[in-house]
Design a protein around this motif. Structure first.
Motif, PDB file in Angstrom:
ATOM      1  N   LEU A 187     -15.516 -12.876   5.355  1.00  0.00           N
ATOM      2  CA  LEU A 187     -14.200 -12.259   6.101  1.00  0.00           C
ATOM      3  C   LEU A 187     -13.344 -11.914   5.288  1.00  0.00           C
ATOM      4  CD1 LEU A 187     -13.799 -14.632   9.134  1.00  0.00           C
ATOM      5  CD2 LEU A 187     -14.739 -12.426   9.252  1.00  0.00           C
ATOM      6  N   HIS A 188     -13.154 -12.674   3.997  1.00  0.00           N
ATOM      7  CA  HIS A 188     -11.994 -12.398   3.249  1.00  0.00           C
ATOM      8  C   HIS A 188     -12.623 -11.200   2.472  1.00  0.00           C
ATOM      9  CE1 HIS A 188      -8.925 -13.182   0.268  1.00  0.00           C
ATOM     10  NE2 HIS A 188      -9.644 -12.872  -0.616  1.00  0.00           N
ATOM     11  N   GLU A 189     -13.742 -10.974   2.138  1.00  0.00           N
ATOM     12  CA  GLU A 189     -14.181  -9.677   1.542  1.00  0.00           C
ATOM     13  C   GLU A 189     -14.322  -8.651   2.401  1.00  0.00           C
ATOM     14  OE1 GLU A 189     -18.193 -10.748   0.276  1.00  0.00           O
ATOM     15  OE2 GLU A 189     -17.698 -12.050  -1.420  1.00  0.00           O
ATOM     16  N   GLU A 190     -14.385  -8.826   3.667  1.00  0.00           N
ATOM     17  CA  GLU A 190     -14.186  -7.819   4.428  1.00  0.00           C
ATOM     18  C   GLU A 190     -12.712  -7.519   4.617  1.00  0.00           C
ATOM     19  OE1 GLU A 190     -16.030  -8.840   8.242  1.00  0.00           O
ATOM     20  OE2 GLU A 190     -18.000  -8.626   7.370  1.00  0.00           O
ATOM     21  N   LYS A 191     -12.041  -8.483   4.853  1.00  0.00           N
ATOM     22  CA  LYS A 191     -10.410  -8.074   4.836  1.00  0.00           C
ATOM     23  C   LYS A 191     -10.078  -7.457   3.667  1.00  0.00           C
ATOM     24  CE  LYS A 191      -6.231 -10.418   5.839  1.00  0.00           C
ATOM     25  NZ  LYS A 191      -5.371 -11.583   6.075  1.00  0.00           N
ATOM     26  N   GLU A 192     -10.514  -7.909   2.228  1.00  0.00           N
ATOM     27  CA  GLU A 192     -10.062  -6.989   1.221  1.00  0.00           C
ATOM     28  C   GLU A 192     -10.426  -5.788   1.372  1.00  0.00           C
ATOM     29  OE1 GLU A 192     -11.458  -9.291  -2.037  1.00  0.00           O
ATOM     30  OE2 GLU A 192      -9.842 -10.799  -1.921  1.00  0.00           O
TER      31      GLU A 192
END
Length: 322
Positions: A292-297
């Motif tokens: 999710l963090h990667e997607e958010k980034e």
């Protein structure tokens, strides 16, 4: 020579078996025929046995027998030897003797004994009388020698008796003076003993009193120590009781702790199992969070890039409006 001959003859009478020596048993066999007791025969044997080996050789026998003047028992044996050898010839003569001869011999012997003073020395004159009569009948030439011998013997005995009486008197005087000295010394000793006894009793009383006081002090101290020991014992008993009760309680607590420990072990196993499950879930969540963090980034990057384009467009419009 006559004495030696009689000695050899008496030796042959004792030594019936011809052994060449005489024992006590040989001499004791003649006891019924001798005017001697067993004790007197034993004394004669001991007197004649010079080397003390328990047997008499002819030399020992004749040597001791010839010295009959020194031993009365040997004189009696000597008279017996004369009687034994002359019994055969003496019996007919005795049968032919008259009463007057016997009375004359008795009178002469009595006069001889009175002259010698034998009644003061001898209790029994029968042995000497028998020997004197035998010498008078058989060997009158030896009678004068025998009488001279008796005179010397009885004079010596009388002198010895006088010396004995003098010694007895002197001894009695000395004993009396000695008794007086002893009595005086005894009285002085009694007084000294009495004084020393009183002093000793006084010292002993003082010592006893001091010793009694010391013993009383020691007894008191011992009683105090005993009381302290009793109290210590009571405390120890109380402590032992408490320890026993504590031991029971500890035992119960240990049982409870064992049960609790078992429950904790089960909880720990369950918790560890749940922890492992939570760790797995956490790992899944971490993976999902990172995704999710990667997607958010990525989204933020896209938004930022969109904003940058919009900003540049707005700046262009602003420039245009100016």
């Amino acid at each position: 020579l006559t004495v030696l001959g009689k000695a050899h003859e008496f030796f042959r009478i004792c030594d019936l078996e011809g052994k060449g020596f005489i024992t006590r048993q040989d001499m004791q066999r003649l006891h019924p025929e001798l005017p001697l007791s067993l004790e007197e025969l034993e004394k004669v044997f001991v007197t004649l046995d010079a080397d003390g080996n328990g047997s008499l050789t002819p030399k020992e026998f004749t040597t001791g027998f010839s010295e009959f003047g020194k031993h009365v028992s040997c004189i009696e044996l000597y008279s017996y030897s004369i009687l034994s050898t002359s019994s055969e010839t003496a019996c007919p003569l005795k049968c032919e003797d008259t009463v007057s001869d016997d009375e004359d011999e008795e009178f002469q012997f009595s006069n001889l004994m009175d002259r010698l003073g034998a009644k003061k020395v001898l209790d029994d004159e029968s042995d000497v009388k028998q020997l004197w009569l035998q010498l008078r009948k058989d060997e009158p030439h030896l009678l004068s020698n025998f009488e001279e011998f008796l005179v010397r013997i009885f004079s010596q005995l009388q002198e010895a008796d006088n010396e004995k009486n003098e010694l007895e008197c002197a001894l009695k005087k000395k004993i009396a003076s000695y008794d007086e000295e002893i009595q005086h010394l005894y009285e002085e000793m009694e007084q000294q003993i009495k004084k020393e006894k009183e002093q000793f009793l006084l010292k002993d009383t003082e010592r006893f009193q001091s010793y009694s006081q010391e013993l009383e002090c020691k007894l008191l101290s011992k009683e105090q120590e005993l009381e302290q020991l009793v109290q210590k014992q009571k405390r120890l008993e109380q402590q032992c009781t408490e320890l026993l009760s504590g031991k029971e309680e500890t035992k119960v607590e240990n049982t409870k702790l064992k049960l609790t420990n078992q429950e904790l072990l089960r909880d720990l196993e369950r918790t560890s199992h749940e922890l492992s499950l939570a760790q797995e879930q956490l790992q899944v969540l971490q993976e999902e969070a990172s995704r999710l963090h990667e997607e958010k980034e990525m989204e933020v990057y896209r938004v930022t890039e969109t904003l940058q384009r919009e900003k540049s467009g707005l700046l262009k419009q602003l420039d245009f409006l100016r």
